[in-house]
Scaffold this active site. Structure first.
Site, short mmCIF file in Angstrom:
data_model
loop_
_atom_site.label_atom_id
_atom_site.label_comp_id
_atom_site.label_asym_id
_atom_site.label_seq_id
_atom_site.Cartn_x
_atom_site.Cartn_y
_atom_site.Cartn_z
N ASP A 93 0.69 -1.49 0.09
CA ASP A 93 0.02 0.34 -0.17
C ASP A 93 0.54 1.48 -0.31
O ASP A 93 0.82 2.55 0.44
CB ASP A 93 -0.75 -0.20 1.02
CG ASP A 93 -0.19 -0.18 2.11
OD1 ASP A 93 0.66 -0.28 2.46
OD2 ASP A 93 -0.84 -0.46 3.13
N GLU A 115 0.31 -8.61 -1.53
CA GLU A 115 -0.28 -8.63 -0.32
C GLU A 115 -1.92 -8.40 -0.87
O GLU A 115 -1.82 -6.75 -0.38
CB GLU A 115 0.71 -7.66 0.93
CG GLU A 115 -0.31 -7.46 2.10
CD GLU A 115 1.09 -6.58 2.91
OE1 GLU A 115 0.86 -5.91 2.65
OE2 GLU A 115 1.98 -7.34 3.67
N GLU A 129 -2.51 5.62 2.69
CA GLU A 129 -2.75 3.31 2.12
C GLU A 129 -3.27 3.11 2.01
O GLU A 129 -3.94 2.27 1.25
CB GLU A 129 -1.62 2.11 3.83
CG GLU A 129 0.04 2.91 3.83
CD GLU A 129 0.01 4.32 4.57
OE1 GLU A 129 -0.68 5.35 4.96
OE2 GLU A 129 1.09 4.79 4.57
N HIS A 218 4.88 5.63 12.87
CA HIS A 218 5.78 6.26 11.82
C HIS A 218 4.02 6.64 11.36
O HIS A 218 5.16 7.25 9.94
CB HIS A 218 6.93 5.09 10.96
CG HIS A 218 6.01 4.53 10.29
ND1 HIS A 218 5.07 4.58 8.87
CD2 HIS A 218 6.18 3.02 10.51
CE1 HIS A 218 4.45 3.64 8.95
NE2 HIS A 218 5.00 2.33 9.75
N ARG A 220 1.72 8.80 8.71
CA ARG A 220 1.15 10.22 8.68
C ARG A 220 -0.26 10.22 9.26
O ARG A 220 -0.07 11.60 9.70
CB ARG A 220 0.84 10.34 7.19
CG ARG A 220 2.26 9.94 6.28
CD ARG A 220 2.00 10.48 4.85
NE ARG A 220 3.58 11.14 4.17
CZ ARG A 220 4.32 10.41 3.39
NH1 ARG A 220 4.68 9.16 4.01
NH2 ARG A 220 5.05 10.94 3.10
N HIS A 251 11.75 5.80 13.31
CA HIS A 251 11.87 5.77 11.94
C HIS A 251 12.59 7.11 12.01
O HIS A 251 12.13 8.12 12.40
CB HIS A 251 10.32 5.67 11.56
CG HIS A 251 9.62 5.48 10.49
ND1 HIS A 251 9.93 7.00 9.75
CD2 HIS A 251 9.38 4.59 9.51
CE1 HIS A 251 9.97 6.19 8.35
NE2 HIS A 251 9.52 4.82 8.46
C1 UD1 Z 1 6.78 5.12 4.01
C2 UD1 Z 1 4.61 4.68 3.23
C3 UD1 Z 1 4.39 3.45 4.39
C4 UD1 Z 1 5.04 2.45 5.29
C5 UD1 Z 1 6.50 3.13 5.59
C6 UD1 Z 1 6.68 2.59 5.86
C7 UD1 Z 1 4.09 6.16 1.91
C8 UD1 Z 1 3.16 6.98 1.70
N1 UD1 Z 1 4.03 5.98 2.32
O1 UD1 Z 1 5.87 6.01 5.43
O2 UD1 Z 1 3.28 3.48 3.49
O3 UD1 Z 1 4.41 2.37 6.05
O4 UD1 Z 1 7.19 3.98 4.55
O5 UD1 Z 1 8.76 2.82 6.78
O6 UD1 Z 1 4.40 5.15 0.85
N2 UD1 Z 1 13.59 8.99 5.65
C9 UD1 Z 1 14.71 9.12 5.53
N3 UD1 Z 1 15.63 7.57 5.09
C10 UD1 Z 1 14.50 6.84 4.76
C11 UD1 Z 1 13.61 6.59 4.89
C12 UD1 Z 1 13.12 7.49 5.26
O7 UD1 Z 1 15.69 9.75 6.01
O8 UD1 Z 1 15.45 5.85 4.86
C13 UD1 Z 1 12.83 10.29 5.69
C14 UD1 Z 1 12.45 11.15 4.66
O9 UD1 Z 1 12.78 12.42 5.31
C15 UD1 Z 1 11.74 10.93 3.91
C16 UD1 Z 1 10.70 10.77 5.21
O10 UD1 Z 1 11.57 10.28 6.27
O11 UD1 Z 1 10.75 12.28 3.25
C17 UD1 Z 1 9.65 10.25 4.94
O12 UD1 Z 1 9.59 8.86 3.93
P1 UD1 Z 1 8.19 8.09 3.65
O13 UD1 Z 1 8.51 7.02 2.23
O14 UD1 Z 1 7.66 9.54 2.69
O15 UD1 Z 1 7.51 8.51 4.04
P2 UD1 Z 1 7.08 6.99 5.78
O16 UD1 Z 1 6.70 7.85 6.58
O17 UD1 Z 1 8.39 6.17 5.53
N1 UDP Z 2 11.49 -3.00 11.46
C1 UDP Z 2 12.96 -3.43 11.00
N2 UDP Z 2 13.51 -2.23 11.65
C2 UDP Z 2 13.02 -1.33 12.83
C3 UDP Z 2 11.19 -1.67 13.18
C4 UDP Z 2 10.65 -2.36 11.96
O1 UDP Z 2 13.85 -4.66 10.36
O2 UDP Z 2 13.92 -0.47 13.54
C5 UDP Z 2 10.91 -3.95 10.42
C6 UDP Z 2 9.66 -4.82 11.48
O3 UDP Z 2 9.64 -5.98 11.88
C7 UDP Z 2 9.28 -5.16 9.78
C8 UDP Z 2 8.97 -3.34 8.87
O4 UDP Z 2 10.32 -3.38 9.39
O5 UDP Z 2 8.97 -6.24 9.37
C9 UDP Z 2 7.75 -2.98 9.46
O6 UDP Z 2 8.36 -1.67 8.83
P1 UDP Z 2 7.14 -0.38 9.23
O7 UDP Z 2 7.32 -0.46 10.52
O8 UDP Z 2 8.53 0.86 9.32
O9 UDP Z 2 6.22 0.03 8.08
P2 UDP Z 2 4.42 -1.10 7.46
O10 UDP Z 2 4.74 -2.69 7.83
O11 UDP Z 2 4.17 -0.35 8.84
O12 UDP Z 2 3.67 -0.49 7.01
#
Ligand code: UD1
Ligand code: UDP
Length: 382
Positions: A93, A115, A129, A218, A220, A251
């Site tokens: 998603d 999924e 999502e 994490h 939104r 996160h």
């Molecule tokens: C995204 C997904 C969410 C998923 C989550 C898992 C969308 C809209 N959101 O949310 O569905 O549950 O990932 O974690 O697709 N950032 C870093 N380094 C990283 C990762 C993130 O710096 O490795 C920071 C950056 O500033 C980035 C921000 O996090 O702009 C947000 O990342 P983004 O993928 O837009 O949203 P998530 O909240 O991570």
């Molecule tokens: N996870 C990880 N390291 C962390 C936190 C989570 O490897 O510090 C793993 C967790 O076991 C799961 C996945 O990341 O498999 C979940 O990711 P996240 O919560 O970011 O996203 P969501 O599942 O909500 O989309």
């Protein structure tokens, strides 16, 4: 071609990549990562030893949904043209999955949705999502649903039965892979404990039966006020239970760190029984989950993994698109209300009977063989 870009998609697609790669004479496997996440994606690629064929590298600090969607759409266009795959597989998603599915559709390339079929039935929860998953479902030709419930949701939306396969969730394949690796590889558990110690949490503290609450957040839709409520509740709990450890791998989204600093102060070190640590690579995180007493989270993937490890999960959300573990009594929705979080965590810490009931290991999401099923379906179909 498999396309993914965030940490959870990578965890859930990694073994599928490996499964396809077992049949090089029949399938050419191409991996394209969008790089929606950078560091957190790379952590997973490293653990599973996956070298992407294409890396769109689109992440920007504090990217918004418009940036994300347009950058993915335009940067994947030429990759799709060059490779012209028979099928594009996307996961779940995220914006990576929806934008990539749309891009494939524009070139009339069939999409397989891994999924598929999870629904909260509230387009603002989880946001964006729920809508991402709906849109990806409309664009897809092959729907791989983890559970029967997912299949029913898709049937209700008019997806033909002949295009849906109930496979289990690939996250359980990944979880079993890690557990097995930790069991089999001599000294790995010690190395993981050492890594965690280096990251700021000494699991040795748990040897005297000390309890530990593992926290992640994490979403939104929780940013802003809701996150402040969550952080205040955690702070109260740390003061109420000095004998319990609280471990929070943060996160990297800056929206997650801000409220933490607002409530706990600028310096997050030496706070007693709460440990803010970097996001952990998957092996250390599963190790930490195994060692935890309670999991407090708003994550989707963790709601699926923790029940398999027999860990009670309190979910800081109002709805969930994963009701199976809720029905099994292992997961409970607690929302983001301060009192509710404090009360529900306290019950699990104080009441052994309630704790016992919520800590039976159940696995409604899969049996560890989802990847094999998906590959078989596609081999028969293509
Ligand atoms: C995204 C997904 C969410 C998923 C989550 C898992 C969308 C809209 N959101 O949310 O569905 O549950 O990932 O974690 O697709 N950032 C870093 N380094 C990283 C990762 C993130 O710096 O490795 C920071 C950056 O500033 C980035 C921000 O996090 O702009 C947000 O990342 P983004 O993928 O837009 O949203 P998530 O909240 O991570
Ligand atoms: N996870 C990880 N390291 C962390 C936190 C989570 O490897 O510090 C793993 C967790 O076991 C799961 C996945 O990341 O498999 C979940 O990711 P996240 O919560 O970011 O996203 P969501 O599942 O909500 O989309």
């Amino acid at each position: 071609m498999l396309v993914f870009g965030t940490r959870p998609e990578a965890i859930k697609m990694a073994l599928l990549v490996k499964e396809f790669q077992k049949q090089p004479e029949r399938i050419q496997t191409i991996v394209c990562v969008t790089g929606q996440h950078r560091e957190m994606l790379d952590q997973v690629l490293k653990i599973f030893d996956i070298e992407p064929d294409y890396d769109l590298n689109i992440m920007k600090q504090e990217q918004d949904l418009y940036d994300l969607t347009t950058r993915i759409l335009t940067s994947i266009r030429n990759v799709l043209k060059e490779v012209s795959p028979d099928v594009v597989l996307v996961h779940g998603d995220t914006t990576t999955s929806t934008a990539s599915a749309l891009a494939a559709f524009y070139q009339r390339i069939p999409v397989g949705h891994v999924e598929a079929g999870l629904r909260s039935c509230d387009i603002y929860n989880p946001w964006p999502e729920e809508m991402n998953r709906l849109l990806t479902g409309r664009l897809a030709t092959y729907h791989f649903s983890p559970t029967l419930l997912g299949r029913d949701n898709l049937l209700r939306e008019g997806i033909p039965d002949s295009q849906i396969w109930v496979t289990g969730n690939t996250v359980i394949d990944a979880l079993y892979w890690v557990i097995n690796k930790i069991k089999k590889e001599r000294g790995l558990d010690d190395r993981l404990a050492e890594k965690l110690k280096h990251a700021g949490y000494n699991t040795g503290r748990l040897e005297d039966r000390r309890k530990m609450v593992l926290i992640t957040g994490h979403r939104r839709e929780n940013f802003g006020k809701r996150f402040i409520h969550i952080c205040r509740a955690i702070k109260t709990l740390t003061e109420k239970y000095p004998g319990v450890d609280f471990v929070y791998p943060m996160h990297l989204n800056p929206n997650v760190c801000e409220p933490i600093h607002e409530v706990f102060g600028k310096d997050l070190h030496g706070l007693g029984n709460i440990f803010f640590i970097e996001p952990q690579e998957y092996l250390s995180f599963v190790y930490l989950m195994e060692k935890s007493t309670i999991v407090l989270t708003d994550s989707g993937g963790i709601q699926e993994e923790a029940p398999g490890l027999g860990k009670p999960v309190l979910v800081m959300r109002d709805t969930t698109e994963r009701p199976e573990a809720l029905d099994a009594g292992i997961v409970k929705l607690v929302g983001t209300n301060y009192n509710k979080i404090v009360n529900e965590v306290s019950i699990l810490i104080d009441d052994a009977v309630v704790y016992e009931k919520m800590s039976r290991a159940v696995n409604p999401y899969g049996d560890g063989m989802a990847c094999g099923r998906i590959v078989n379906v596609l081999l028969n179909r293509l």
